[in-house]
Design an enzyme around this catalytic site. Structure first.
Site, PDB file in Angstrom:
ATOM      1  N   GLY A  44       2.167  94.920 -33.857  1.00  0.00           N
ATOM      2  CA  GLY A  44       1.647  95.311 -32.557  1.00  0.00           C
ATOM      3  C   GLY A  44       1.647  96.821 -32.506  1.00  0.00           C
ATOM      4  N   CYS A  96      -7.654  96.983 -33.399  1.00  0.00           N
ATOM      5  CA  CYS A  96      -6.394  96.331 -33.730  1.00  0.00           C
ATOM      6  C   CYS A  96      -6.421  94.881 -33.259  1.00  0.00           C
ATOM      7  CB  CYS A  96      -5.233  97.073 -33.096  1.00  0.00           C
ATOM      8  SG  CYS A  96      -3.664  96.321 -33.544  1.00  0.00           S
ATOM      9  N   LYS A 117     -12.312 103.431 -35.753  1.00  0.00           N
ATOM     10  CA  LYS A 117     -11.782 102.497 -36.750  1.00  0.00           C
ATOM     11  C   LYS A 117     -12.191 101.078 -36.392  1.00  0.00           C
ATOM     12  CE  LYS A 117      -7.695 101.128 -39.308  1.00  0.00           C
ATOM     13  NZ  LYS A 117      -6.288 101.418 -39.571  1.00  0.00           N
ATOM     14  N   GLY A 168      -6.578  97.510 -48.985  1.00  0.00           N
ATOM     15  CA  GLY A 168      -6.121  97.065 -50.294  1.00  0.00           C
ATOM     16  C   GLY A 168      -6.175  98.098 -51.388  1.00  0.00           C
TER      17      GLY A 168
HETATM   18  C1  LIG Z   1       2.648  97.374 -40.859  1.00  0.00           C
HETATM   19  C2  LIG Z   1       1.273  97.818 -40.492  1.00  0.00           C
HETATM   20  C3  LIG Z   1       1.062  98.501 -39.302  1.00  0.00           C
HETATM   21  C4  LIG Z   1      -0.213  98.916 -38.949  1.00  0.00           C
HETATM   22  N1  LIG Z   1      -0.407  99.610 -37.788  1.00  0.00           N
HETATM   23  C5  LIG Z   1      -1.639 100.078 -37.475  1.00  0.00           C
HETATM   24  C6  LIG Z   1      -1.847 100.871 -36.334  1.00  0.00           C
HETATM   25  O1  LIG Z   1      -0.934 101.185 -35.569  1.00  0.00           O
HETATM   26  N2  LIG Z   1      -3.106 101.306 -36.075  1.00  0.00           N
HETATM   27  C7  LIG Z   1      -4.155 101.019 -36.884  1.00  0.00           C
HETATM   28  O2  LIG Z   1      -5.270 101.450 -36.631  1.00  0.00           O
HETATM   29  N3  LIG Z   1      -3.991 100.278 -38.000  1.00  0.00           N
HETATM   30  C8  LIG Z   1      -2.758  99.789 -38.309  1.00  0.00           C
HETATM   31  N4  LIG Z   1      -2.578  99.050 -39.452  1.00  0.00           N
HETATM   32  C9  LIG Z   1      -3.728  98.774 -40.311  1.00  0.00           C
HETATM   33  C10 LIG Z   1      -3.813  99.787 -41.455  1.00  0.00           C
HETATM   34  O3  LIG Z   1      -4.019 101.083 -40.962  1.00  0.00           O
HETATM   35  C11 LIG Z   1      -4.965  99.425 -42.421  1.00  0.00           C
HETATM   36  O4  LIG Z   1      -6.173  99.451 -41.685  1.00  0.00           O
HETATM   37  C12 LIG Z   1      -4.806  98.057 -43.057  1.00  0.00           C
HETATM   38  O5  LIG Z   1      -3.460  97.809 -43.355  1.00  0.00           O
HETATM   39  C13 LIG Z   1      -5.658  97.881 -44.321  1.00  0.00           C
HETATM   40  O6  LIG Z   1      -5.301  98.779 -45.309  1.00  0.00           O
HETATM   41  P1  LIG Z   1      -4.266  98.433 -46.523  1.00  0.00           P
HETATM   42  O7  LIG Z   1      -4.731  97.165 -47.146  1.00  0.00           O
HETATM   43  O8  LIG Z   1      -4.303  99.622 -47.413  1.00  0.00           O
HETATM   44  O9  LIG Z   1      -2.914  98.255 -45.860  1.00  0.00           O
HETATM   45  C14 LIG Z   1      -1.299  98.630 -39.799  1.00  0.00           C
HETATM   46  C15 LIG Z   1      -1.077  97.956 -40.991  1.00  0.00           C
HETATM   47  C16 LIG Z   1       0.184  97.538 -41.349  1.00  0.00           C
HETATM   48  C17 LIG Z   1       0.367  96.807 -42.636  1.00  0.00           C
END
Ligand SMILES: Cc1cc2nc3c(=O)[nH]c(=O)nc-3n(C[C@H](O)[C@H](O)[C@H](O)COP(=O)(O)O)c2cc1C
Ligand SMILES: Cc1cc2nc3c(=O)[nH]c(=O)nc-3n(C[C@H](O)[C@H](O)[C@H](O)COP(=O)(O)OP(=O)(O)OC[C@H]3O[C@@H](n4cnc5c(N)ncnc54)[C@H](O)[C@@H]3O)c2cc1C
Ligand SMILES: Cc1cc2nc3c(=O)[nH]c(=O)nc-3n(C[C@H](O)[C@H](O)[C@H](O)COP(=O)(O)OP(=O)(O)OC[C@H]3O[C@@H](n4cnc5c(N)ncnc54)[C@H](O)[C@@H]3O)c2cc1C
Ligand SMILES: Cc1cc2nc3c(=O)[nH]c(=O)nc-3n(C[C@H](O)[C@H](O)[C@H](O)COP(=O)(O)O)c2cc1C
Ligand code: FES
Ligand code: FES
Lengths: 275, 311, 311, 275
Positions: free
Chosen positions: B70, B127, B162, B241
């Protein structure tokens, strides 16, 4: 929080590839892992932990790293040790490590135990894998000339670990087991009340059991004895970044969320909430 | 010798690698030389105080993770007092991620952040945990257009939108963001997912559903980056990823101008600097002088081929 | 002693495990006792002759695979002459998967298949490769309603609609299928994805984009199964990344009445019968007499929790 | 297709966990894997293949199985052997296997080579890993009393494999290399024309090189010599189910798609299209 205020600045962490020296079974559930590791790893404080990249094996492909308390950190020998219970895919992977293999580990991490200069005698109460976390606390107390009474709780005598470790560090060790009923909270309470009466309980420390935590919280509140508890929670980053390892705490009458990896894993005992 | 600099949505970055929002905080300083990053991106902040979701908040899946963190938020005053001064210590551009329950709220928050030390706003209109059952502004082109327009009117800062991957119309939504005045789109947030514990019969996440991230989603988000790159002329920042230099190159070939790294940092805290080093080495080996030339350089992607899907 | 029988969309099945369309053919007979399966599901057939897509047609990804097989089809006469007689040799109900470029085409094909030996029609209104750039009937509730209605008018056979995960509105689409008269929804087909070869700068699939399947997509599709189970009262058949008995249980807890296994069979040809054996053992261990009781038996899924997402 | 018509009914396949007997380097690129395997695996025909579940290692996690031609199948000893080049993550994983480990393998699969009763002498022409595929064909020919001339092409003498294997089976073996230029298509053509003239070429067999395939197709068409070629394509299922391993073939003037795993991997040489 006088206790925590006295804690040393946490050493900077590093992510290193540590060669395995030994990884042997201690009993049918636990293994003892010894790694070669220079600073800052071998400077880990009591209660600090490492985040381990457990090897993937055929069937087990752990995605996250796994947090593990320092069981022993030896700056002279340049070693770090863990005592772990083989439970799921991460620890099963860990169990496959052989001497000469390398393990990627990040640490030391988090806020560990701390000893107030005013404390002369402390009581350490642990159960199960919690004993691994408390062992370096006894060593730290011994170094600082603080007397330690360690109450080690386990299912049976065969399952108590680290008795010799605590003994070597000069702790007065009391073993209580489910087998003979001595581990029942009411009997442990009698033990603790005896220690308080004997002036051997300037502070309480615990890890590994919710019931024992609640017991120490109650007696501590009753007698104004401060304390610390090491807590666990599932982790992703281990570095305070993801907020997945939060737990609820009592702080000034309010319930707040804190990160076990960053604000802990060691917390003032009165703030902790049972699970 | 390799020129790693890129220009993305109104910002000049020393290299194309930055953290994904919510996966980056001061703790990383212990292990990584933060000044090497192309930009900093904060955890999403909101005006309201928010506690975040119940635990458990994460679960492992095949090649990925689910999270239902969240958006726990201490509000704007705490941000101004602690977070902003902390990040201002570096010269790296600071991108502040924001969220709000209404378009108006988004605009007000953006306006309040037009401050020295804030280099750009990333509007997290995606989100999946905020709106019940996974809905978000970025699931609908009209809502996207509206919120981005209001944001545009509220701030002179570079504005990144985003997007969410939880839509069948990513290109239309990217176009809406462009039309609304965004300087770049970040593609994408997490994919809404779920897991059940077969021993307890309970959801593995306290919040039932959560966002899937990590290598598992890379093919999906890469496809969306490519679709967006073809649909808009503002830069696309790829996120999903990415764990290796090759992953970053793959995203750039598909159309990304820069990349964000999230989950990989949890498994390998030095992932971002490893990727920067790896990109440099990769460009050197391939004789590529400017990394920006990789953006959209995928070959054999003509519409004939795409149309060929139907035959 | 465990009763593995389930009743799904007009068909009584001996157990809830069947193959996913396009991942099953006579070759499996060499390794698996086919009579043990809950149902047979054919590769999607079309009226037109179709060659399928250019090679390479598959690529490995983290925990999954991309395919752009397309729908090579030898047309209805070949189906009637070879495929149908082959499968008729077993007593297992045969589900015939069909596709067409128009709603009318779907209806005509369904009508032509109302034949002895055909137990049900699975309308693949979701294949992401057929329409250019990944569009499909099942990306839009209105198109779904229209095509399912026409199919319903054209056949008395049990009618299953196979949905696509490439949408932000899976529940609405499942409702449209229900309203149109489908007896069950199959959730879901592959997730549209892509991969680029960083050595050659070319897409890894001849067709550029393709469908992602396998364990990587399990959390996403499981979530959709759950959303559909809550949205409709017809049965939901879960399909996406199922490889173990626990995966099948997880899908049933989330709301599936039966499951389809695709990619797992490529890695482990006995996957389906292993899952059937495992389900039996699992129910025995848990003291569950009727496997059908698992459907939707997930606990702690009240709307309070879901709404809690916003707090 | 008289040749294919003569092929025996393919033995039913099985998915078995086969113990590793040996897995040794043959040169700096190739390993030789020997497995214990009962029927039907050890009954594999020449040109048939197995689909191997290569073990995942830390960095390498192959998703699909990997197809591998039978290098030798020995029903008496109950063994199956492979000769493979370590190229990517699957074969790197294969290379980690140690005696006593077990490998999951599905097979034998596909349509293999077949010998027409009318053929007295055949010519086998292979390069690189193609030689592994052709070796059991030479053995089959030997068993059926058919004379074999084997032309083995490689970068250098150090890279020619299986010479002894072909020799043992009584094949007349000719080694051609890039080093001395003898592997140039025009020089191989001269060799082939010589064999045709000498009446030693009732049928052509090849694997592993597009240029050599085209050469044999041209000479075969010119002299009315039938032939077979073993082809490769990336596979997912290996059982004819997924249609990912298709290649284009010429059939009656039209271009058709056939599945390498199911319709092949051995095809009539005139149908094959270069790559
Ligand atoms: C633990 C966690 C918390 C996240 N919190 C946010 C957030 O506060 N705001 C946001 O825009 N994306 C948030 N994300 C999404 C990431 O910024 C990213 O878009 C998503 O994890 C995909 O990238 P990845 O596969 O490299 O993790 C979060 C992701 C994770 C895993
Ligand atoms: C700060 C800290 C110190 C710890 N110290 C020790 C120690 O010294 N010795 C020891 O044996 N164990 C210790 N643990 C518990 C140890 O981390 C878990 O046993 C281990 O993560 C289990 O992983 P698994 O893959 O084997 O189990 P699985 O059940 O497969 O793990 C699944 C997921 O749950 C997490 N998880 C499971 N159990 C726990 C747990 N108790 N605490 C946190 N996360 C968990 C895993 O990390 C993983 O993300 C500690 C935990 C924490 C938080
Ligand atoms: C019928 C058949 C028989 C074969 N017999 C042999 C043999 O006897 N000895 C030997 O060394 N090799 C043989 N090969 C090739 C062998 O399958 C590949 O070398 C192997 O799959 C490479 O896998 P990798 O993970 O190491 O490489 P990667 O490049 O990482 O593989 C990536 C993907 O491409 C596929 N792939 C890569 N190269 C090939 C190829 N040449 N053919 C088919 N798929 C490929 C892999 O299977 C995998 O799916 C054969 C291939 C086929 C189709
Ligand atoms: C090689 C391949 C071919 C497929 N062909 C079809 C098809 O013809 N019709 C269809 O409805 N789905 C097709 N699918 C999708 C599967 O039926 C299934 O929905 C998807 O793969 C997800 O399940 P899985 O993760 O168990 O594979 C195909 C999938 C694969 C991998
Ligand atoms: S594990 Fe990420 S904040 Fe604690
Ligand atoms: S590999 Fe599946 S059809 Fe050949």
């Amino acid at each position: 929080m006088p206790a925590l205020a006295a804690a040393a600045e946490p050493a900077a962490a590093a992510d290193l590839l540590a060669p395995v020296i030994a990884n042997d079974w201690v009993n049918d559930e636990y293994k003892h892992l010894v790694l070669e590791a220079g600073a800052p790893a071998c400077l880990a404080g009591a209660g600090q932990f490492f985040h381990l990249l457990c090897p993937a094996t055929g069937a087990d492909q752990p995605f996250f790293r796994r947090p593990m308390s320092t069981y022993r950190a030896d700056p002279e020998a340049g070693r770090v040790e863990f005592l772990y219970k083989v439970t799921g895919r991460g620890t099963r992977g860990l169990a496959t490590l052989r001497p000469g293999d390398r393990l990627r580990m990040l640490g030391p991490l988090g806020v560990g135990f701390s000893l107030d200069a005013a404390w002369r005698n402390i009581v350490v109460l642990g159960r199960g894998v919690g004993l691994a976390t408390l062992a370096p606390l006894a060593a730290m107390a011994a170094r600082q000339g603080v007397g330690v009474t360690a109450i080690l709780s386990a299912r049976s005598l065969a399952h108590v670990m680290s008795v010799s470790a605590f003994n070597e560090m000069g702790a007065r060790t009391i073993v209580v087991t489910d087998t003979d009923g001595s581990s029942a909270p009411c009997r442990v309470e009698t033990l603790l009340r005896g220690l308080i009466a004997a002036g051997r309980a300037d502070a309480f420390f615990t890890c590994g059991s919710n019931r024992l935590l609640e017991l120490m919280q109650r007696l501590g509140a009753e007698h104004g004895i401060p304390g610390q508890v090491a807590l666990e929670q599932q982790m992703a980053c281990g570095l305070g970044m993801c907020f997945c390892c939060v737990r609820p705490f009592r702080e000034g009458g309010r319930e707040v969320h804190k990160r076990v990896c960053w604000d802990g894993p060691v917390f003032p005992i009165e703030e902790a909430m049972g699970w | 010798m390799v020129d790693l600099a890129v220009c993305v949505g109104g910002l000049a970055l020393a290299n194309p690698v930055m953290p994904a929002s919510g996966t980056f905080a001061e703790g990383l300083e212990q292990v990584v030389r933060l000044e090497r990053l192309g930009a900093f991106v904060t955890k999403t902040i909101t005006s309201e105080l928010r506690a975040g979701n119940p635990t458990p908040r994460v679960a492992e899946t095949a090649g990925g993770m689910l999270n239902s963190i969240g958006i726990p938020s201490k509000g704007v005053p705490a941000f101004l007092e602690h977070t902003l001064p902390f990040w201002r210590r570096w010269k790296v551009p600071l991108v502040v991620s924001i969220s709000a329950p209404t378009a108006q709220g988004f605009a007000e928050l953006a306006a309040a952040l037009d401050l020295p030390g804030v280099a750009a706003i990333e509007a997290n209109i995606s989100c999946p945990n905020i709106e019940a059952d996974g809905h978000a502004f970025a699931m609908d082109p009209a809502a996207t257009l509206d919120v981005v327009r209001r944001l545009r009117d509220a701030t002179r800062l570079p504005l990144w939108a985003k997007l969410t991957p939880n839509t069948g119309a990513i290109a239309a939504i990217a176009r809406a963001a462009e039309e609304g005045g965004a300087d770049a789109v970040v593609v994408a947030n997490t994919v809404l997912g779920m897991a059940v514990d077969t021993e307890t019969f309970r959801p593995r996440l306290g919040n039932v559903m959560g966002g899937l991230s990590g290598p598992a989603i890379k093919p999906i988000v890469l496809r969306m980056v490519h679709q967006c790159h073809k649909a808009v002329s503002i830069p696309v920042i790829g996120c999903g990823g990415i764990a290796t230099p090759e992953d970053a190159v793959e995203y750039m070939l598909a159309g990304a101008s820069a990349v964000q790294v999230g989950t990989a940092t949890f498994l390998q805290p030095t992932a971002m600097t490893d990727i920067i080093d790896g990109l440099d080495a990769w460009c050197r080996r391939r004789g590529i002088a400017c990394i920006a030339d990789l953006t959209g350089a995928m070959r054999g992607d003509d519409d004939v081929l795409l149309a060929g899907a139907a035959s």
